[in-house]
Enzyme design. Sequence first.
Site, short mmCIF file in Angstrom:
data_model
loop_
_atom_site.label_atom_id
_atom_site.label_comp_id
_atom_site.label_asym_id
_atom_site.label_seq_id
_atom_site.Cartn_x
_atom_site.Cartn_y
_atom_site.Cartn_z
N LYS A 127 0.86 -1.18 0.00
CA LYS A 127 0.00 0.00 0.00
C LYS A 127 0.90 1.23 0.00
O LYS A 127 2.04 1.16 0.47
CB LYS A 127 -0.89 0.00 1.25
CG LYS A 127 -2.08 0.93 1.17
CD LYS A 127 -3.26 0.30 0.45
CE LYS A 127 -4.38 1.27 0.24
NZ LYS A 127 -5.59 0.62 -0.28
N ASP A 167 -6.87 4.50 -4.65
CA ASP A 167 -7.56 4.36 -3.36
C ASP A 167 -8.17 5.75 -3.11
O ASP A 167 -8.39 6.50 -4.07
CB ASP A 167 -6.57 3.95 -2.24
CG ASP A 167 -7.28 3.57 -0.94
OD1 ASP A 167 -7.94 2.52 -0.90
OD2 ASP A 167 -7.18 4.32 0.05
P1 NDP Z 1 -12.91 7.93 -2.81
O1 NDP Z 1 -11.85 8.92 -2.62
O2 NDP Z 1 -13.48 7.71 -4.16
O3 NDP Z 1 -14.14 8.28 -1.84
C1 NDP Z 1 -13.98 8.34 -0.46
C2 NDP Z 1 -15.32 8.71 0.18
O4 NDP Z 1 -15.20 8.59 1.57
C3 NDP Z 1 -15.73 10.14 -0.10
O5 NDP Z 1 -17.14 10.24 -0.11
C4 NDP Z 1 -15.14 10.88 1.09
O6 NDP Z 1 -15.80 12.10 1.42
C5 NDP Z 1 -15.34 9.88 2.20
N1 NDP Z 1 -14.29 10.06 3.22
C6 NDP Z 1 -12.95 10.01 3.03
N2 NDP Z 1 -12.30 10.25 4.17
C7 NDP Z 1 -13.24 10.46 5.09
C8 NDP Z 1 -13.22 10.75 6.47
N3 NDP Z 1 -12.06 10.90 7.14
N4 NDP Z 1 -14.39 10.87 7.11
C9 NDP Z 1 -15.55 10.70 6.45
N5 NDP Z 1 -15.65 10.46 5.15
C10 NDP Z 1 -14.52 10.32 4.47
O7 NDP Z 1 -12.35 6.56 -2.20
P2 NDP Z 1 -12.79 5.07 -2.48
O8 NDP Z 1 -14.26 5.01 -2.68
O9 NDP Z 1 -11.90 4.52 -3.51
O10 NDP Z 1 -12.40 4.36 -1.11
C11 NDP Z 1 -13.28 4.29 0.00
C12 NDP Z 1 -12.82 3.22 0.96
O11 NDP Z 1 -12.79 1.95 0.28
C13 NDP Z 1 -11.40 3.39 1.54
O12 NDP Z 1 -11.36 2.83 2.83
C14 NDP Z 1 -10.56 2.52 0.63
O13 NDP Z 1 -9.36 2.10 1.24
C15 NDP Z 1 -11.50 1.36 0.40
N6 NDP Z 1 -11.25 0.56 -0.78
C16 NDP Z 1 -11.22 1.12 -2.03
C17 NDP Z 1 -11.01 0.33 -3.13
C18 NDP Z 1 -11.11 0.88 -4.52
O14 NDP Z 1 -11.07 0.08 -5.47
N7 NDP Z 1 -11.26 2.17 -4.71
C19 NDP Z 1 -10.69 -1.10 -3.01
C20 NDP Z 1 -10.81 -1.61 -1.66
C21 NDP Z 1 -11.04 -0.79 -0.61
P3 NDP Z 1 -15.07 13.51 1.14
O15 NDP Z 1 -15.16 13.70 -0.34
O16 NDP Z 1 -15.85 14.48 1.92
O17 NDP Z 1 -13.65 13.35 1.62
#
Ligand code: NDP
Length: 450
Positions: A127, A167
């Site tokens: 990562k 991510d």
């Molecule tokens: P994105 O950046 O596309 O979206 C993240 C979302 O989570 C946004 O809506 C964001 O809101 C919110 N968010 C981020 N940080 C915080 C926080 N501290 N508190 C509250 N809300 C938060 O990321 P992904 O959708 O790609 O990833 C989301 C999760 O899934 C992560 O944990 C990631 O590690 C996991 N994941 C992702 C994969 C992938 O293929 N993308 C694969 C496996 C796991 P805001 O815009 O307001 O920050």
Amino acid sequence: MSKYLNDVLNFVKEKYNNEPEYVQAVTEVLLSLEPVISKNEEYYRKNALLERLVEPERIISFRVPWVNDKGEIVVNRGYRVQFNGTLGPYKGGLRFHPTVNQSIMKFLAFEQVFKNALTCLPIGGGKGGSDFDPKGKSDMEIMKFCQSFMNELQKHIGADVDVPAGDIGVGAREIGYLFGQYRKIRNMYEAGVLTGKALEYGGSLVRKEATGYGLMYFMREMLNANGIDIKGKRIIISGSGNVAIYACEKALQMGANVVAMSDSSGCVYDENGIKLDLVKEIKEVRRGRIKEYLNSVPSAKYIENSSNIPAIYNIKADIVLPCATQNDINLESAKILLQNGVIAVGEGANMPCTYEAATYLIENKVLLAPGKAANAGGVATSALEMSQNSMRYFWSFEEVDNKLEKIMINIFKLCKDAAKEYNCGINYLAGANIASFNKVADAMIEQGVI
Ligand code: NDP
């Protein structure tokens, strides 16, 4: 508890007491391995298996200097944790978010090792990322940052070495800038060095949708195994990024009713069902805030976050999908979910439930789809992207989606079978940890002391 497990856990807690997320992830995994370790304690101790398992093979930490639109020099910190390469090239995403630090990188990389093992594809775990905050940055600033980040990262990655992906904060745009810089520096076309690429230059169909779709395939299997039909179930989804959006899309295709989504500021609640096209327009096109939903649907409600319980978790639902970030659901939130009648929680994000919350939910018979299994569809499809790059070929949407669905069905089966074999009931979190541990541990021992 087995003495060996206890010794290693205490060592990690003491040695890394300044890395809370890492200690949390290790604690959760090690505690659930009790039935496996206690059966064969001497064997694992003799091989120093756990001591090796909790120590990353390598941590790369570096300076990322770049110039912003005002001409000022900004310095961020970059990381790549190459945790365990026993099963294949290190594989795992890059996160750009101001909260990124070594503890978070290590916890994510550690989880990734087990997740990747569950896919049964040949990938090790890693990562990386940076404390760079992409919010409010211009395209030019994003590009300059990505180029500077890659100037250093390129020394440590390669299609057969380490294959990063996206991510939080890293989507197709960032992967494009990173890939361009890698290609320029290396002066060769190594498509398989990064995944999550755009379709025009080696990306895979379904990669964008994969984590969210995979989560719902896992959820459907888990519900079916417990005699529950997903049709008509009321769902809330925290987050409105990549994972959240495509979990919502598949949930709607499966006939469920999604009534709320959120971002880090608050959530929208639409009793008539979330209009996903609108969320996509706000988040994927305009890169706006979820609050803007109300401009088009005035009948919906917006609730701002005001306590340590994200507002969305007060909304009644049968199924809850935390798809935002780690430790989003604490014990207090978990209690509210239970009072509101939740039957299943699907971890789209990595470690979105605290250890206490996950334990409480499972003890109260809530079906918990653990992140390292339920969100493995993203990395599995990344591995399919690597396969297509190696073949210099591509598969259709249906072909990739079918493979993804089969992989997720198999992951659920691995979790269920391990939970059954070790008398863990519906504790699929223990099942996921045990099934993946067995695979990684055997391979590590077979490869000798390295
Ligand atoms: P994105 O950046 O596309 O979206 C993240 C979302 O989570 C946004 O809506 C964001 O809101 C919110 N968010 C981020 N940080 C915080 C926080 N501290 N508190 C509250 N809300 C938060 O990321 P992904 O959708 O790609 O990833 C989301 C999760 O899934 C992560 O944990 C990631 O590690 C996991 N994941 C992702 C994969 C992938 O293929 N993308 C694969 C496996 C796991 P805001 O815009 O307001 O920050």
